[in-house]
Scaffold this active site. Structure first.
Site, mmCIF file in Angstrom:
data_model
loop_
_atom_site.group_PDB
_atom_site.id
_atom_site.type_symbol
_atom_site.label_atom_id
_atom_site.label_comp_id
_atom_site.label_asym_id
_atom_site.label_seq_id
_atom_site.Cartn_x
_atom_site.Cartn_y
_atom_site.Cartn_z
ATOM 1 N N HIS A 214 -9.436 0.907 4.915
ATOM 2 C CA HIS A 214 -8.167 1.113 5.618
ATOM 3 C C HIS A 214 -8.419 2.043 6.806
ATOM 4 O O HIS A 214 -9.232 2.961 6.723
ATOM 5 C CB HIS A 214 -7.133 1.729 4.655
ATOM 6 C CG HIS A 214 -5.751 1.715 5.237
ATOM 7 N ND1 HIS A 214 -5.330 2.647 6.150
ATOM 8 C CD2 HIS A 214 -4.716 0.857 5.053
ATOM 9 C CE1 HIS A 214 -4.079 2.371 6.502
ATOM 10 N NE2 HIS A 214 -3.689 1.292 5.848
ATOM 11 N N GLU B 245 -6.891 4.461 7.921
ATOM 12 C CA GLU B 245 -6.711 5.902 7.637
ATOM 13 C C GLU B 245 -7.955 6.472 6.967
ATOM 14 O O GLU B 245 -8.296 7.638 7.169
ATOM 15 C CB GLU B 245 -5.449 6.109 6.776
ATOM 16 C CG GLU B 245 -4.189 5.892 7.607
ATOM 17 C CD GLU B 245 -2.973 5.389 6.819
ATOM 18 O OE1 GLU B 245 -2.970 5.493 5.587
ATOM 19 O OE2 GLU B 245 -2.038 4.870 7.471
ATOM 20 N N GLY C 276 2.320 1.878 10.801
ATOM 21 C CA GLY C 276 3.271 2.979 10.656
ATOM 22 C C GLY C 276 3.946 3.378 11.958
ATOM 23 O O GLY C 276 4.612 4.406 12.036
ATOM 24 N N GLU D 26 -5.537 -5.393 10.544
ATOM 25 C CA GLU D 26 -4.507 -4.374 10.759
ATOM 26 C C GLU D 26 -4.788 -3.650 12.073
ATOM 27 O O GLU D 26 -5.614 -2.728 12.115
ATOM 28 C CB GLU D 26 -4.546 -3.345 9.624
ATOM 29 C CG GLU D 26 -4.258 -3.914 8.264
ATOM 30 C CD GLU D 26 -3.622 -2.867 7.369
ATOM 31 O OE1 GLU D 26 -2.490 -3.094 6.943
ATOM 32 O OE2 GLU D 26 -4.240 -1.814 7.129
ATOM 33 N N SER E 17 3.283 -2.524 10.440
ATOM 34 C CA SER E 17 4.735 -2.555 10.617
ATOM 35 C C SER E 17 5.339 -3.922 10.298
ATOM 36 O O SER E 17 6.293 -4.365 10.945
ATOM 37 C CB SER E 17 5.118 -2.104 12.031
ATOM 38 O OG SER E 17 4.708 -0.769 12.250
ATOM 39 N N ASN F 164 0.871 -1.181 0.000
ATOM 40 C CA ASN F 164 0.000 0.000 0.000
ATOM 41 C C ASN F 164 0.909 1.233 0.000
ATOM 42 O O ASN F 164 1.496 1.554 1.032
ATOM 43 C CB ASN F 164 -0.887 -0.032 1.256
ATOM 44 C CG ASN F 164 -1.704 1.242 1.416
ATOM 45 O OD1 ASN F 164 -1.816 2.046 0.489
ATOM 46 N ND2 ASN F 164 -2.276 1.426 2.602
ATOM 47 N N LYS G 288 0.094 4.229 -0.245
ATOM 48 C CA LYS G 288 -0.568 5.412 0.351
ATOM 49 C C LYS G 288 -0.363 6.629 -0.563
ATOM 50 O O LYS G 288 -0.318 6.471 -1.778
ATOM 51 C CB LYS G 288 -0.055 5.663 1.769
ATOM 52 C CG LYS G 288 -0.084 4.402 2.626
ATOM 53 C CD LYS G 288 0.057 4.678 4.071
ATOM 54 C CE LYS G 288 0.183 3.355 4.825
ATOM 55 N NZ LYS G 288 0.055 3.471 6.245
HETATM 56 C C1 PEP Z 1 -0.825 -0.092 6.076
HETATM 57 O O1 PEP Z 1 -0.884 1.108 5.857
HETATM 58 O O2 PEP Z 1 -1.714 -0.839 5.641
HETATM 59 C C2 PEP Z 1 0.304 -0.590 6.853
HETATM 60 C C3 PEP Z 1 0.265 -1.829 7.287
HETATM 61 O O3 PEP Z 1 1.331 0.294 7.056
HETATM 62 P P1 PEP Z 1 2.775 -0.069 7.705
HETATM 63 O O4 PEP Z 1 3.232 -1.344 7.091
HETATM 64 O O5 PEP Z 1 3.646 1.100 7.334
HETATM 65 O O6 PEP Z 1 2.551 -0.196 9.179
#
Ligand code: PEP
Length: 253
Positions: free
Chosen positions: A96, A98, A174, A168, A214, A9, A11
């Protein structure tokens, strides 16, 4: 047999030329590492979808990060599922954290988006997960169950069997904090049990459930070795071709 998938992703990162150059590297590296029916996907900003689809040579699939719930019309600035499909994309991330947090997307809205995406033959990667407060208060199982019930359990069995889920935990996205393999497996097993109660054991067994938060080249092998973890949704590490490829390699763990 459920599919093993690593989906990146990006973003809101990568201008047009940066995107082409990163994606070309990813295709060249992933080509040598991906086995059998494993799937690698890059979910990119809308400006990239068509050009990446042309460069993908079938090695890496393309996805969007959002779509509108309606078919078409006066929704300035929005992109429809049909438009996304027409770029050569096959996947779309829906829900997601966000989008839930910054764009106030609710489970009911996300359920509409999922239905529209499926209608246009896009595979939704439907994201669920608890916040830090919800984890600390111990309410995370109820949160996950509500997100499933209101977001995707309205689908027919046939439609549900076409989606991918991504667990998630919001506190791990992040932040550099990863759920331990045991914490993640615990929730993935819970999600699969809920799918089994709703749709039966065959669909539950065949549903791909990704872990995101992460995830990186170092922790991916142990996470992906868990019985109910079928790959990852990768944010930061999908912006580096070597890291992303090593995570794809970890599907073999
Ligand atoms: C994500 O945005 O779906 C995500 C898992 O981000 P990160 O791997 O940076 O934590």
């Amino acid at each position: 047999m459920r599919k093993k998938i690593v989906a990146g992703n990006w973003k809101m990162n990568m201008d047009y030329n940066e995107g082409i150059s990163l994606f070309s590297e990813i295709v060249n590296m992933v080509r040598d590492e991906k086995k059998g029916d494993q799937v690698a996907v890059i979910c990119a900003p809308f400006i990239h979808l068509n050009s990446l689809a042309q460069l993908s040579s079938g090695v890496v699939k393309i996805g969007a990060q959002n779509c509108h719930q309606n078919e078409s019309g006066a929704y300035t600035g929005e992109i429809s599922a049909k438009m996304i499909k027409s770029t050569g994309s096959d996947y779309v991330i829906i829900g997601h954290s966000e989008r839930r947090q910054y764009f106030a997307e609710t489970d009911v809205l996300l359920s509409e988006k999922t239905t529209t995406a499926l209608k246009h033959n896009l595979t939704p990667i439907f994201c669920i997960g608890e916040t830090l407060d919800e984890r600390n208060s111990g309410s995370y199982f109820q949160v996950i169950e509500r997100q499933l019930t209101d977001g995707v359990f309205n689908l027919s069995a046939e439609d549900f069997s076409k989606i991918v889920l991504a667990y998630e935990p919001v506190w791990a996205i992040g932040t550099g904090l990863t759920a331990t393999p045991e914490q993640a497996q615990d929730i993935h097993a819970f999600i699969r049990a809920k799918i089994e109660s709703k749709y039966g054991v065959n669909i539950a067994d065949d549903t791909t459930i990704l872990y995101g938060g992460s995830c990186n080249a170092k922790n991916a092998p142990e996470l992906f070795a868990q019985h109910d973890i079928d790959g990852g949704l990768i944010g930061g590490a999908s912006l580096k071709s070597r890291d992303f490829t090593d995570i794809v390699k970890a599907l073999n763990s």
